[in-house]
Design a protein around this motif. Structure first.
Motif, PDB file in Angstrom:
ATOM      1  N   THR A  81      33.871  -4.262   1.894  1.00 29.01           N
ATOM      2  CA  THR A  81      32.999  -3.549   2.830  1.00 29.01           C
ATOM      3  C   THR A  81      31.576  -4.061   2.707  1.00 29.01           C
ATOM      4  O   THR A  81      31.110  -4.353   1.595  1.00 29.01           O
ATOM      5  N   SER A  82      30.911  -4.168   3.823  1.00 27.60           N
ATOM      6  CA  SER A  82      29.485  -4.521   3.838  1.00 27.60           C
ATOM      7  C   SER A  82      28.612  -3.274   3.899  1.00 27.60           C
ATOM      8  O   SER A  82      27.386  -3.378   3.920  1.00 27.60           O
ATOM      9  N   THR A  83      29.253  -2.088   3.942  1.00 30.73           N
ATOM     10  CA  THR A  83      28.514  -0.823   4.024  1.00 30.73           C
ATOM     11  C   THR A  83      29.064   0.139   2.971  1.00 30.73           C
ATOM     12  O   THR A  83      29.732   1.124   3.308  1.00 30.73           O
ATOM     13  N   PRO A  84      28.801  -0.117   1.687  1.00 30.63           N
ATOM     14  CA  PRO A  84      29.363   0.772   0.657  1.00 30.63           C
ATOM     15  C   PRO A  84      28.851   2.203   0.730  1.00 30.63           C
ATOM     16  O   PRO A  84      29.509   3.116   0.243  1.00 30.63           O
ATOM     17  N   MET A  85      27.669   2.397   1.330  1.00 32.42           N
ATOM     18  CA  MET A  85      27.143   3.735   1.567  1.00 32.42           C
ATOM     19  C   MET A  85      26.582   3.787   2.975  1.00 32.42           C
ATOM     20  O   MET A  85      25.871   2.864   3.404  1.00 32.42           O
ATOM     21  N   VAL A  86      26.880   4.864   3.711  1.00 32.45           N
ATOM     22  CA  VAL A  86      26.359   5.032   5.065  1.00 32.45           C
ATOM     23  C   VAL A  86      25.845   6.453   5.217  1.00 32.45           C
ATOM     24  O   VAL A  86      26.290   7.376   4.528  1.00 32.45           O
ATOM     25  N   ASP A  87      24.903   6.622   6.132  1.00 38.26           N
ATOM     26  CA  ASP A  87      24.415   7.946   6.484  1.00 38.26           C
ATOM     27  C   ASP A  87      25.282   8.528   7.601  1.00 38.26           C
ATOM     28  O   ASP A  87      25.978   7.792   8.303  1.00 38.26           O
ATOM     29  N   PRO A  88      25.263   9.823   7.779  1.00 35.66           N
ATOM     30  CA  PRO A  88      26.033  10.428   8.873  1.00 35.66           C
ATOM     31  C   PRO A  88      25.670   9.805  10.219  1.00 35.66           C
ATOM     32  O   PRO A  88      24.512   9.459  10.482  1.00 35.66           O
ATOM     33  N   ASP A 106      31.349  10.651  10.594  1.00 34.36           N
ATOM     34  CA  ASP A 106      31.131  11.998  11.112  1.00 34.36           C
ATOM     35  C   ASP A 106      30.411  12.849  10.064  1.00 34.36           C
ATOM     36  O   ASP A 106      30.670  12.718   8.860  1.00 34.36           O
ATOM     37  N   PRO A 107      29.496  13.730  10.478  1.00 36.86           N
ATOM     38  CA  PRO A 107      28.827  14.600   9.499  1.00 36.86           C
ATOM     39  C   PRO A 107      29.793  15.433   8.656  1.00 36.86           C
ATOM     40  O   PRO A 107      29.449  15.849   7.549  1.00 36.86           O
ATOM     41  N   ALA A 108      31.008  15.656   9.175  1.00 41.00           N
ATOM     42  CA  ALA A 108      31.996  16.398   8.381  1.00 41.00           C
ATOM     43  C   ALA A 108      32.399  15.640   7.121  1.00 41.00           C
ATOM     44  O   ALA A 108      32.970  16.230   6.196  1.00 41.00           O
ATOM     45  N   LEU A 109      32.090  14.341   7.063  1.00 38.74           N
ATOM     46  CA  LEU A 109      32.446  13.527   5.906  1.00 38.74           C
ATOM     47  C   LEU A 109      31.318  13.419   4.880  1.00 38.74           C
ATOM     48  O   LEU A 109      31.429  12.644   3.926  1.00 38.74           O
ATOM     49  N   ILE A 110      30.239  14.151   5.071  1.00 32.85           N
ATOM     50  CA  ILE A 110      29.108  14.090   4.141  1.00 32.85           C
ATOM     51  C   ILE A 110      29.589  14.331   2.707  1.00 32.85           C
ATOM     52  O   ILE A 110      30.360  15.253   2.441  1.00 32.85           O
ATOM     53  N   LYS A 111      29.150  13.460   1.809  1.00 35.32           N
ATOM     54  CA  LYS A 111      29.493  13.483   0.386  1.00 35.32           C
ATOM     55  C   LYS A 111      30.952  13.165   0.120  1.00 35.32           C
ATOM     56  O   LYS A 111      31.431  13.363  -0.996  1.00 35.32           O
ATOM     57  N   HIS A 112      31.660  12.653   1.124  1.00 34.84           N
ATOM     58  CA  HIS A 112      33.034  12.219   0.930  1.00 34.84           C
ATOM     59  C   HIS A 112      33.059  10.706   0.674  1.00 34.84           C
ATOM     60  O   HIS A 112      32.249   9.959   1.226  1.00 34.84           O
ATOM     61  N   VAL A 113      34.012  10.275  -0.138  1.00 29.41           N
ATOM     62  CA  VAL A 113      34.290   8.857  -0.318  1.00 29.41           C
ATOM     63  C   VAL A 113      35.512   8.529   0.533  1.00 29.41           C
ATOM     64  O   VAL A 113      36.611   9.050   0.300  1.00 29.41           O
ATOM     65  N   VAL A 114      35.313   7.691   1.546  1.00 36.42           N
ATOM     66  CA  VAL A 114      36.406   7.290   2.428  1.00 36.42           C
ATOM     67  C   VAL A 114      37.069   6.050   1.829  1.00 36.42           C
ATOM     68  O   VAL A 114      36.449   4.994   1.724  1.00 36.42           O
ATOM     69  N   ASP A 115      38.319   6.212   1.433  1.00 39.12           N
ATOM     70  CA  ASP A 115      39.058   5.135   0.792  1.00 39.12           C
ATOM     71  C   ASP A 115      40.013   4.503   1.799  1.00 39.12           C
ATOM     72  O   ASP A 115      40.691   5.207   2.549  1.00 39.12           O
ATOM     73  N   LEU A 117      31.018   5.518   0.710  1.00 37.42           N
ATOM     74  CA  LEU A 117      30.472   6.856   0.501  1.00 37.42           C
ATOM     75  C   LEU A 117      29.628   7.254   1.705  1.00 37.42           C
ATOM     76  O   LEU A 117      28.763   6.489   2.152  1.00 37.42           O
ATOM     77  N   VAL A 118      29.895   8.445   2.219  1.00 36.59           N
ATOM     78  CA  VAL A 118      29.088   8.989   3.313  1.00 36.59           C
ATOM     79  C   VAL A 118      28.006   9.868   2.698  1.00 36.59           C
ATOM     80  O   VAL A 118      28.292  10.917   2.099  1.00 36.59           O
ATOM     81  N   ASN A 119      26.752   9.433   2.826  1.00 36.40           N
ATOM     82  CA  ASN A 119      25.620  10.164   2.259  1.00 36.40           C
ATOM     83  C   ASN A 119      25.342  11.445   3.023  1.00 36.40           C
ATOM     84  O   ASN A 119      25.807  11.642   4.157  1.00 36.40           O
ATOM     85  N   ASP A 120      24.549  12.308   2.387  1.00 36.83           N
ATOM     86  CA  ASP A 120      24.013  13.460   3.099  1.00 36.83           C
ATOM     87  C   ASP A 120      22.922  12.972   4.045  1.00 36.83           C
ATOM     88  O   ASP A 120      22.430  11.846   3.947  1.00 36.83           O
ATOM     89  N   PHE A 121      22.560  13.815   5.008  1.00 35.77           N
ATOM     90  CA  PHE A 121      21.430  13.483   5.862  1.00 35.77           C
ATOM     91  C   PHE A 121      20.186  13.276   5.003  1.00 35.77           C
ATOM     92  O   PHE A 121      19.962  13.992   4.013  1.00 35.77           O
ATOM     93  N   ALA A 122      19.372  12.316   5.362  1.00 28.95           N
ATOM     94  CA  ALA A 122      18.151  12.038   4.613  1.00 28.95           C
ATOM     95  C   ALA A 122      17.091  13.105   4.895  1.00 28.95           C
ATOM     96  O   ALA A 122      17.012  13.659   5.987  1.00 28.95           O
ATOM     97  N   GLY A 128      13.507  16.962   7.659  1.00 26.54           N
ATOM     98  CA  GLY A 128      14.914  16.571   7.764  1.00 26.54           C
ATOM     99  C   GLY A 128      15.140  15.120   8.162  1.00 26.54           C
ATOM    100  O   GLY A 128      14.269  14.275   7.971  1.00 26.54           O
ATOM    101  N   PRO A 129      16.350  14.866   8.704  1.00 24.58           N
ATOM    102  CA  PRO A 129      17.335  15.870   9.145  1.00 24.58           C
ATOM    103  C   PRO A 129      18.191  16.462   8.033  1.00 24.58           C
ATOM    104  O   PRO A 129      18.980  17.358   8.291  1.00 24.58           O
ATOM    105  N   GLY A 130      18.047  16.003   6.780  1.00 26.26           N
ATOM    106  CA  GLY A 130      18.866  16.535   5.705  1.00 26.26           C
ATOM    107  C   GLY A 130      18.043  17.316   4.715  1.00 26.26           C
ATOM    108  O   GLY A 130      16.815  17.254   4.705  1.00 26.26           O
TER     109      GLY A 130
END
Length: 316
Positions: free
Chosen positions: A106-113, A190-199, A223-228, A258-260
């Motif tokens: 992956t080129s995006t190991p962490m992303v924001d919502p 999706d924001p529903a994935l905040i703090k989730h690790v998508v494998d 990893l889907v980060n929380d809103f900043a 916000g937004p987080g």
């Protein structure tokens, strides 16, 4: 008496037939799917054994394991009282040994919502021949809507979902040897994935005997980060000057646009003199005792997660 044997293979092959004495075999004859060799003798006496050698491959085709079937039938001018044993069938399982390899990055190991997350899946054929009907299976451990970009020759199914996973199956009629372009897989976090690790586990398979099955699976995670948060601070003084012996008052306004949320939020007050400040904080804030060096005084105040739109005023 005259006799003939017809040997029919259910594939396009090039058989080499060694016939017994007095037998003659014609050149192979092929139609769209079969190969036939006919052998004859003018004098059929007793039994006969034919040794047949066949190169078990499908020229100009991608390979997979298959069954080569030979049907043989004998006929003669001799009166035959029992035709039930005039034909016979035998089959040989043709094995194909390969080493299919799956790798995921992956080129995006962490992303924001609401950002796009990206995986690259590399499915490689490390065999010496192209492999037919290769399958790539991609199973996310979350409910997402993936978008796939595939190299030429690949076709992917629509995503299917269970209660907590999403799967896409891609196939190609032929996977050539050596390195191949990746299958690109994107999804919007999706924001529903905040703090989730998508494998994303990926698996490659085909109807072959894989000599190293341990490298048929691979995975990568995002990893889907929380809103900043967007913190701001402003300092004001109700009285720009004070007389000696009176209190100097500062109002410090802290805001999170916000937004987080900010988790946790902290404010550091640094005075450029040795003073004894008294900090008046809103409910929930906690401040350290003043810390001094030779010329300055510092106080730190903290609060648990500071929600979007929070606006608090601290006085010192």
């Amino acid at each position: 008496k005259f006799a003939s044997v017809a040997m029919v293979f259910d594939a396009l092959v090039s058989p080499v037939v060694t016939a017994p004495l007095d037998w003659t075999c014609a050149a192979p004859v092929q139609d769209a799917t079969t190969t036939t060799v006919t052998c004859t003798t003018p004098h059929f006496v007793g039994g006969a054994q034919f040794d047949i050698s066949v190169l078990a491959s499908r020229p100009q085709q991608a390979q997979e394991e298959w069954t080569l079937r030979l049907a043989a039938a004998v006929s003669s001018q001799i009166v035959d009282n029992d035709h039930s044993n005039n034909s016979a069938v035998a089959s040989v399982q043709v094995k194909v040994f390969a080493d299919l390899i799956a790798a995921v990055s992956t080129s995006t190991p962490m992303v924001d919502p609401n950002q796009i997350a990206h995986f690259d899946a590399y499915l490689t054929n490390n065999a010496h021949v192209p492999i037919a009907n290769v399958v790539g299976t991609f199973t996310f451990d979350e409910l997402i809507t993936p978008s796939l970009s595939t190299p030429a020759g690949w076709t992917c199914s629509a995503p299917t979902q269970t209660a907590d996973s999403t799967q896409v199956v891609c196939t190609t009629p032929s996977l050539d040897t050596g390195a191949q372009p990746p299958i690109g897989i994107d999804f919007v976090a999706d924001p529903a994935l905040i703090k989730h690790v998508v494998d994303l586990p990926a698996e490659v398979s085909a109807a072959v005997t894989d000599v190293f099955p341990g490298n048929n699976q691979a995975s990568a995670s995002i990893l889907v980060n929380d809103f900043a948060a967007d913190l701001g601070v402003a300092v004001s003084t109700p009285a720009p000057s004070v007389t000696v012996g009176n209190n100097a008052i500062y109002n410090v306004t802290v805001v999170n646009d916000g937004p987080g949320p900010a988790s946790p939020a902290g404010v550091f007050f640094t005075f450029d003199a040795l003073v004894t400040p008294t900090i008046v904080t809103p409910a929930g804030w906690d401040c350290t005792a003043p810390i001094q060096d030779a010329t300055s005084t510092t106080v730190a105040c903290w609060i648990p997660p500071m929600a979007l739109g929070s606006n608090v005023v601290l006085s010192a």
